[in-house]
Design an enzyme around this catalytic site. Sequence first.
Site, PDB file in Angstrom:
ATOM      1  N   ILE A   1     -17.288   7.896   2.129  1.00 53.03           N
ATOM      2  CA  ILE A   1     -18.300   7.107   1.440  1.00 53.03           C
ATOM      3  C   ILE A   1     -19.563   7.058   2.281  1.00 53.03           C
ATOM      4  O   ILE A   1     -19.508   7.073   3.511  1.00 53.03           O
ATOM      5  CB  ILE A   1     -17.753   5.676   1.142  1.00 53.03           C
ATOM      6  CG1 ILE A   1     -18.644   4.922   0.160  1.00 53.03           C
ATOM      7  CG2 ILE A   1     -17.510   4.898   2.419  1.00 53.03           C
ATOM      8  CD1 ILE A   1     -18.002   3.651  -0.392  1.00 53.03           C
ATOM      9  N   CYS A   2     -20.711   7.043   1.600  1.00 53.69           N
ATOM     10  CA  CYS A   2     -22.008   6.841   2.260  1.00 53.69           C
ATOM     11  C   CYS A   2     -22.788   5.859   1.392  1.00 53.69           C
ATOM     12  O   CYS A   2     -22.191   5.012   0.749  1.00 53.69           O
ATOM     13  CB  CYS A   2     -22.736   8.169   2.494  1.00 53.69           C
ATOM     14  SG  CYS A   2     -23.194   9.052   0.985  1.00 53.69           S
ATOM     15  N   ALA A   3     -24.093   5.988   1.345  1.00 52.19           N
ATOM     16  CA  ALA A   3     -24.884   5.062   0.533  1.00 52.19           C
ATOM     17  C   ALA A   3     -24.771   5.390  -0.954  1.00 52.19           C
ATOM     18  O   ALA A   3     -24.502   4.517  -1.774  1.00 52.19           O
ATOM     19  CB  ALA A   3     -26.342   5.068   0.978  1.00 52.19           C
TER      20      ALA A   3
END
Length: 99
Positions: A58-60
């Site tokens: 996951i990232c932004a």
Amino acid sequence: MDTITVSELAALDGATVIDVREPDEFQQVRAAGAVNIPMSQIIDRIDELPEDDTLYLICALGGRSAKVAEYLESRDYNVVNVEGGTHAWTDAGLPVEQG
């Protein structure tokens, strides 16, 4: 590359969630239980990743985690990219941590 929605990820029990954002982003808000290994450090810290688990990245928004997923897939890790990233997670009202 496999993908998962934030709702599907939240329904999993004991998922290994790796947040590839930078530490300052991670400190602001993150999916509850996520571990921070920034994209900029993934090569140096690859030995910290469990080889036998599915890794949910996951990232932004999903772009950086998709790039990390491609890299890890090429090294035979089982990875899944989280669609919409932390923004989708928080927008869905799912549990978060800060600090």
